[in-house]
Write a protein that holds these residues in place. Structure first.
Motif, PDB file in Angstrom:
ATOM      1  N   LEU A  32       0.807  -1.225   0.000  1.00 23.48           N
ATOM      2  CA  LEU A  32       0.000   0.000   0.000  1.00 23.48           C
ATOM      3  C   LEU A  32       0.837   1.270   0.000  1.00 23.48           C
ATOM      4  CD1 LEU A  32      -2.865  -1.001   2.479  1.00 23.48           C
ATOM      5  CD2 LEU A  32      -2.746  -1.260  -0.007  1.00 23.48           C
ATOM      6  N   GLN A  33       2.165   1.140  -0.010  1.00 19.70           N
ATOM      7  CA  GLN A  33       2.994   2.344  -0.111  1.00 19.70           C
ATOM      8  C   GLN A  33       2.705   3.076  -1.426  1.00 19.70           C
ATOM      9  OE1 GLN A  33       4.696   3.697   2.165  1.00 19.70           O
ATOM     10  NE2 GLN A  33       5.006   2.038   3.657  1.00 19.70           N
ATOM     11  N   PRO A  34       2.831   4.400  -1.456  1.00 18.79           N
ATOM     12  CA  PRO A  34       2.482   5.155  -2.669  1.00 18.79           C
ATOM     13  C   PRO A  34       3.180   4.676  -3.943  1.00 18.79           C
ATOM     14  CG  PRO A  34       2.775   6.661  -0.839  1.00 18.79           C
ATOM     15  CD  PRO A  34       3.168   5.302  -0.332  1.00 18.79           C
ATOM     16  N   SER A  35       4.432   4.229  -3.836  1.00 21.63           N
ATOM     17  CA  SER A  35       5.130   3.751  -5.036  1.00 21.63           C
ATOM     18  C   SER A  35       4.838   2.282  -5.319  1.00 21.63           C
ATOM     19  CB  SER A  35       6.643   3.950  -4.893  1.00 21.63           C
ATOM     20  OG  SER A  35       7.184   3.080  -3.910  1.00 21.63           O
ATOM     21  N   ALA A  71      11.936   7.578  -8.170  1.00 19.43           N
ATOM     22  CA  ALA A  71      11.182   8.543  -8.971  1.00 19.43           C
ATOM     23  C   ALA A  71      10.110   9.228  -8.133  1.00 19.43           C
ATOM     24  CB  ALA A  71      10.564   7.848 -10.173  1.00 19.43           C
ATOM     25  N   TYR A  72       9.401   8.448  -7.326  1.00 17.73           N
ATOM     26  CA  TYR A  72       8.365   9.033  -6.464  1.00 17.73           C
ATOM     27  C   TYR A  72       8.987   9.980  -5.444  1.00 17.73           C
ATOM     28  CZ  TYR A  72       4.703   9.489  -2.966  1.00 17.73           C
ATOM     29  OH  TYR A  72       3.787  10.007  -2.073  1.00 17.73           O
ATOM     30  N   ALA A  73      10.066   9.540  -4.792  1.00 20.92           N
ATOM     31  CA  ALA A  73      10.715  10.371  -3.780  1.00 20.92           C
ATOM     32  C   ALA A  73      11.246  11.655  -4.387  1.00 20.92           C
ATOM     33  CB  ALA A  73      11.836   9.585  -3.104  1.00 20.92           C
ATOM     34  N   THR A  95       6.249   3.151 -18.193  1.00 12.75           N
ATOM     35  CA  THR A  95       5.144   4.113 -18.134  1.00 12.75           C
ATOM     36  C   THR A  95       5.033   4.734 -16.744  1.00 12.75           C
ATOM     37  OG1 THR A  95       3.903   2.934 -19.843  1.00 12.75           O
ATOM     38  CG2 THR A  95       2.640   4.367 -18.376  1.00 12.75           C
ATOM     39  N   LEU A  96       5.148   3.899 -15.717  1.00 12.40           N
ATOM     40  CA  LEU A  96       5.051   4.418 -14.346  1.00 12.40           C
ATOM     41  C   LEU A  96       6.196   5.369 -14.029  1.00 12.40           C
ATOM     42  CD1 LEU A  96       4.007   1.161 -12.437  1.00 12.40           C
ATOM     43  CD2 LEU A  96       2.551   3.092 -13.092  1.00 12.40           C
ATOM     44  N   LEU A  97       7.399   5.053 -14.479  1.00 10.48           N
ATOM     45  CA  LEU A  97       8.548   5.936 -14.231  1.00 10.48           C
ATOM     46  C   LEU A  97       8.335   7.298 -14.886  1.00 10.48           C
ATOM     47  CD1 LEU A  97      11.383   3.309 -14.727  1.00 10.48           C
ATOM     48  CD2 LEU A  97      10.985   4.618 -12.630  1.00 10.48           C
ATOM     49  N   ARG A  98       7.848   7.281 -16.112  1.00  9.62           N
ATOM     50  CA  ARG A  98       7.575   8.565 -16.788  1.00  9.62           C
ATOM     51  C   ARG A  98       6.453   9.322 -16.087  1.00  9.62           C
ATOM     52  NH1 ARG A  98       7.874   5.102 -21.582  1.00  9.62           N
ATOM     53  NH2 ARG A  98       9.893   5.383 -22.613  1.00  9.62           N
ATOM     54  N   TYR A 100       5.860   9.489 -12.983  1.00 14.91           N
ATOM     55  CA  TYR A 100       6.419  10.188 -11.829  1.00 14.91           C
ATOM     56  C   TYR A 100       7.344  11.333 -12.237  1.00 14.91           C
ATOM     57  CZ  TYR A 100       4.738   6.566  -8.619  1.00 14.91           C
ATOM     58  OH  TYR A 100       3.953   5.716  -7.868  1.00 14.91           O
ATOM     59  N   GLY A 101       7.569  11.506 -13.538  1.00 15.75           N
ATOM     60  CA  GLY A 101       8.372  12.620 -14.003  1.00 15.75           C
ATOM     61  C   GLY A 101       9.852  12.327 -14.147  1.00 15.75           C
ATOM     62  N   ALA A 102      10.247  11.061 -14.056  1.00 16.33           N
ATOM     63  CA  ALA A 102      11.658  10.722 -14.178  1.00 16.33           C
ATOM     64  C   ALA A 102      12.112  10.821 -15.630  1.00 16.33           C
ATOM     65  CB  ALA A 102      11.906   9.312 -13.660  1.00 16.33           C
ATOM     66  N   GLU A 103      13.376  11.212 -15.829  1.00 15.45           N
ATOM     67  CA  GLU A 103      14.002  11.121 -17.142  1.00 15.45           C
ATOM     68  C   GLU A 103      14.419   9.668 -17.333  1.00 15.45           C
ATOM     69  OE1 GLU A 103      17.998  12.617 -19.595  1.00 15.45           O
ATOM     70  OE2 GLU A 103      17.536  13.452 -17.613  1.00 15.45           O
ATOM     71  N   LEU A 104      13.913   9.042 -18.368  1.00 13.14           N
ATOM     72  CA  LEU A 104      14.133   7.612 -18.575  1.00 13.14           C
ATOM     73  C   LEU A 104      15.057   7.377 -19.759  1.00 13.14           C
ATOM     74  CD1 LEU A 104      13.314   4.721 -17.687  1.00 13.14           C
ATOM     75  CD2 LEU A 104      11.478   4.844 -19.381  1.00 13.14           C
ATOM     76  N   VAL A 105      16.113   6.605 -19.518  1.00 16.18           N
ATOM     77  CA  VAL A 105      17.046   6.211 -20.577  1.00 16.18           C
ATOM     78  C   VAL A 105      17.070   4.687 -20.630  1.00 16.18           C
ATOM     79  CG1 VAL A 105      19.459   6.207 -21.324  1.00 16.18           C
ATOM     80  CG2 VAL A 105      18.465   8.273 -20.318  1.00 16.18           C
TER      81      VAL A 105
END
Length: 311
Positions: A32-35, A71-73, A95-98, A100-105
């Protein structure tokens, strides 16, 4: 921002479906943690500490739950996040990483290649967040046991899944903090990802040739030295379950409690429900860490069940 604002205090619930007349099974609901997993406790703590020390960007090489926690933190702390994942990372965690606003490589065929590329991009002011082998993570993960000690009875056994050993180190640290040094820890791996059991049997750290389990979140070819060291200081019982048993435990949890978790989490649930170990046969109170995981949605669990021939 403090660590307490990054992770949630999660419920501790007694499970009627998993319990018996002589045994009460308690579930610590880290799913149940947010991430989506326990990772946010320790990773949130590490990110918080690095931010306080002036970090200007957070780096992660995990396309799984660790990367999602970073990414969440980072989003909560107002820091940019760079995540490098291997080509094998599925589209859903990308999709989830993006989201949260992370730059994904995306780089390389394995985590090792992705990690090497990430470190080559490291700049002054960047903080690299290890997915499991960092004392800051263990301090954060320990808080789930501090909570459990307030929320319910002292257990006769604690059951958790083991990958690289970060959760195990944190839980054992928390058990020492609350005076549970005499409580056995059942450390569960899936067959094909059992680096802790290999180390225990050999009496030294062992690097597996390959990970062949479907529980990819447990896919550390070599468990951390700190986790192995705990087996010499605390009653730790290393055991394994099959992929089919772990997956069935996930399906049972969804049917009985309506929660979806990854097969990596299902490993601990399977061991608790099978009660094959003497320590679990005689325990009146059992605490199971439901570590969570969001990289295997329910449709993927169904696909894996069909592949393994489960009903």
């Amino acid at each position: 921002m403090s660590i307490m604002s990054l992770h949630l205090e999660t419920p501790l619930l007694a499970s009627d479906p998993l319990s018996t007349a002589g045994q009460r099974v308690w579930l610590k609901l880290e799913a149940l943690q947010p991430s989506g997993s326990f990772k946010l406790r320790g990773i949130g703590h590490a990110c918080d500490q690095h931010a306080a020390q002036g970090a200007r960007r957070l780096l992660s090489s995990s396309g799984g739950n660790a990367g999602l926690a970073v990414a969440y933190a980072g989003r909560q702390l107002g820091l940019p996040v760079l995540v490098v994942v291997p080509e094998s990372t599925a589209e859903w965690p990308r999709t989830l990483l993006r989201r949260y606003g992370a730059e994904l490589v995306v780089h390389g065929r394995s985590w090792m290649e992705a990690n090497e590329h990430l470190l080559s991009l490291r700049q002054p002011g960047d903080a690299f967040i290890h997915p499991f082998d960092d004392p800051l993570l263990w301090q954060g993960h320990a808080t789930m046991i501090h909570e459990a000690a307030r929320q319910g009875p002292k257990p006769d056994a604690v059951v958790l899944s083991v990958g690289g050993g970060g959760l195990m180190c944190g839980v054992l640290q928390g058990m020492a903090d609350v005076g549970w040094q005499d409580v056995p820890l059942v450390a569960v791996e899936t067959e094909g990802a059992a680096s802790l059991q290999a180390a225990v049997q050999a009496g030294q750290l062992v690097t597996l040739d390959a990970i062949t389990s479907i529980a990819t979140s447990l896919g550390a070819r070599r468990v951390s030295e700190a986790a192995f060291d705990w087996t010499r200081r605390h009653p730790v019982i290393s055991t394994t379950v099959s992929d089919a048993a772990a997956l069935q435990a996930c399906l049972d949890l969804e049917r009985e409690h309506r929660w979806v978790v990854e097969p990596a989490c299902g490993a601990a649930l399977a061991a608790a429900s099978q009660r094959a170990l003497p320590v679990l046969q005689r325990a009146a109170q059992v605490l199971v860490i439901v570590c969570g995981g969001v990289c295997t949605p329910y449709t993927e669990l169904q696909r894996l069940a069909a592949r393994l021939g489960l009903p």
